[in-house]
Design a protein around this motif. Structure first.
Motif, PDB file in Angstrom:
ATOM      1  N   ASP A   1      -5.544   4.839  -3.294  1.00  0.00           N
ATOM      2  CA  ASP A   1      -6.460   5.762  -3.153  1.00  0.00           C
ATOM      3  C   ASP A   1      -7.238   5.140  -2.911  1.00  0.00           C
ATOM      4  OD1 ASP A   1      -4.215   8.800  -3.240  1.00  0.00           O
ATOM      5  OD2 ASP A   1      -3.572   6.946  -4.551  1.00  0.00           O
TER       6      ASP A   1
ATOM      7  N   ARG B   1     -11.954   6.397   4.643  1.00  0.00           N
ATOM      8  CA  ARG B   1     -10.660   6.049   5.628  1.00  0.00           C
ATOM      9  C   ARG B   1     -10.182   7.211   6.541  1.00  0.00           C
ATOM     10  NH1 ARG B   1      -8.850   4.847   9.474  1.00  0.00           N
ATOM     11  NH2 ARG B   1      -6.478   3.991   8.615  1.00  0.00           N
TER      12      ARG B   1
ATOM     13  N   ARG C   1      -5.260   4.464   2.285  1.00  0.00           N
ATOM     14  CA  ARG C   1      -4.662   5.933   2.584  1.00  0.00           C
ATOM     15  C   ARG C   1      -5.489   6.925   4.078  1.00  0.00           C
ATOM     16  NH1 ARG C   1      -6.443  10.892   0.292  1.00  0.00           N
ATOM     17  NH2 ARG C   1      -5.855  10.757  -2.039  1.00  0.00           N
TER      18      ARG C   1
ATOM     19  N   GLY D   1       1.212  -1.046  -0.160  1.00  0.00           N
ATOM     20  CA  GLY D   1       0.218  -0.213  -0.267  1.00  0.00           C
ATOM     21  C   GLY D   1       1.115   1.304   0.447  1.00  0.00           C
ATOM     22  N   PRO D   2       0.602   2.203   0.257  1.00  0.00           N
ATOM     23  CA  PRO D   2      -1.598   2.225   0.172  1.00  0.00           C
ATOM     24  C   PRO D   2      -1.702   3.133  -0.911  1.00  0.00           C
ATOM     25  CG  PRO D   2       0.193   4.618   0.684  1.00  0.00           C
ATOM     26  CD  PRO D   2       1.455   3.539   0.322  1.00  0.00           C
TER      27      PRO D   2
ATOM     28  N   GLY E   1      -8.673   8.143   1.542  1.00  0.00           N
ATOM     29  CA  GLY E   1      -9.431   7.680   0.432  1.00  0.00           C
ATOM     30  C   GLY E   1     -10.251   7.329   0.704  1.00  0.00           C
TER      31      GLY E   1
END
Ligand SMILES: C[S@@+](CC[C@H](N)C(=O)[O-])C[C@H]1O[C@@H](n2cnc3c(N)ncnc32)[C@H](O)[C@@H]1O
Length: 261
Positions: free
Chosen positions: A123, A261, A151, A120-121, A154
């Motif tokens: 989007d 997120r 993230r 990761g991260p 995201g």
């Protein structure tokens, strides 16, 4: 990054593209608003995540969503994840590496720590018509993994027949009847395979025979269809670190849930 096992057989690009197009028509037999659902997700990604984005197509199948993301977002990079060796081989043959922007990862999302195999991260993570395969504890673990991979700021999108478990008897039976009529209308127009018919077509493709046997073994161990409500998805996503969970699109019982997120 791990790719699908190589059987040595090659599936011709034209045959693969034709089977992918037939997959799309076949899915539309069961999902009346499939393209509208993709568009709703992409519209919000477009507004909310400007610039070059990294996206996961979770439970990608043969890559319908990946293909659309690559075409709508010309700079996007996509990781397509699934455990079905046949669908992934088909997607790889039809779409290749998307001009260097598409990577395929074969992994079983039921395995603990599945997310540790992914750098990761990201989007955004998008998934369609897939998470109903998982039991509630498996879904909780998948969402925990997504909480680590996406993230802050995201997005996660899940498009599926999500509200099926929430309906009362009358609305449930009306929705089932509407789905059945849609299926009959599309099938009687004669331009689409049924699910069974599409897999029969796959069975006639020699380059996929070995992988088909492997798929059938994997599938035998995964026939548990989860009975989870939208409230369950929302609670599990919040526990995994998603701050907002919103329904952004709906047609009958088909719904797109978005989480930030
Ligand atoms: C109906 S298909 C949808 C495929 C694609 N998202 C689409 O909308 O065309 C469901 C997908 O979920 C995948 N899937 C089911 N269980 C899985 C698991 N345990 N790990 C990874 N993928 C899984 C299947 O292999 C299949 O590709």
């Amino acid at each position: 990054m791990t790719m699908t096992a190589d059987t040595g057989d090659r599936l011709a690009v034209t045959a693969a593209r034709s089977l992918l197009a037939r997959w799309d028509r076949q899915q539309e037999v069961y999902i009346a608003g499939r393209e509208g659902r993709f568009d709703a997700m992409f519209e919000l990604v477009d507004h909310g995540l400007p610039g070059k984005i990294r996206v996961i197509d979770l439970c990608c199948g043969p890559g319908s969503l990946s293909e659309r993301v690559l075409s709508r977002f010309p700079e996007a990079e996509v990781l397509a994840v699934d455990f079905d060796p046949v669908l992934m081989r088909l997607g790889q043959a039809a779409l290749g590496d998307g001009g260097g922007r598409l990577t395929w990862l074969e992994t079983d999302l039921r395995l603990p720590g599945w997310e540790e195999r992914i750098d990761g991260p990201f989007d955004a993570v998008l998934t369609t018509t897939a998470l109903h395969w998982f039991t509630p504890p498996q879904l909780t673990a998948i969402y925990q993994g997504l909480g680590k991979l996406i993230r802050p700021g995201g997005f996660f999108f899940n498009g599926d027949h999500l509200t099926e478990r929430d309906h009362q008897p009358v609305s449930r039976s009306l929705l089932r009847e509407a789905a059945k009529r849609h299926e009959e209308r599309v099938m009687s127009a004669g331009a689409a395979d049924s699910w069974k018919g599409w897999w029969e077509a796959i069975g006639t493709e020699p380059a996929l025979a070995e992988l088909l046997a492997l798929r059938n073994e994997r599938l035998e161990r995964s026939e548990t269809l989860a009975e989870v409500t939208v409230a369950f998805h929302e609670a599990a996503l919040r526990q995994a670190g998603f701050a907002e969970v919103t329904r952004i699109w709906q047609l009958m019982d088909d719904c797109v849930l978005m989480a930030v997120r």
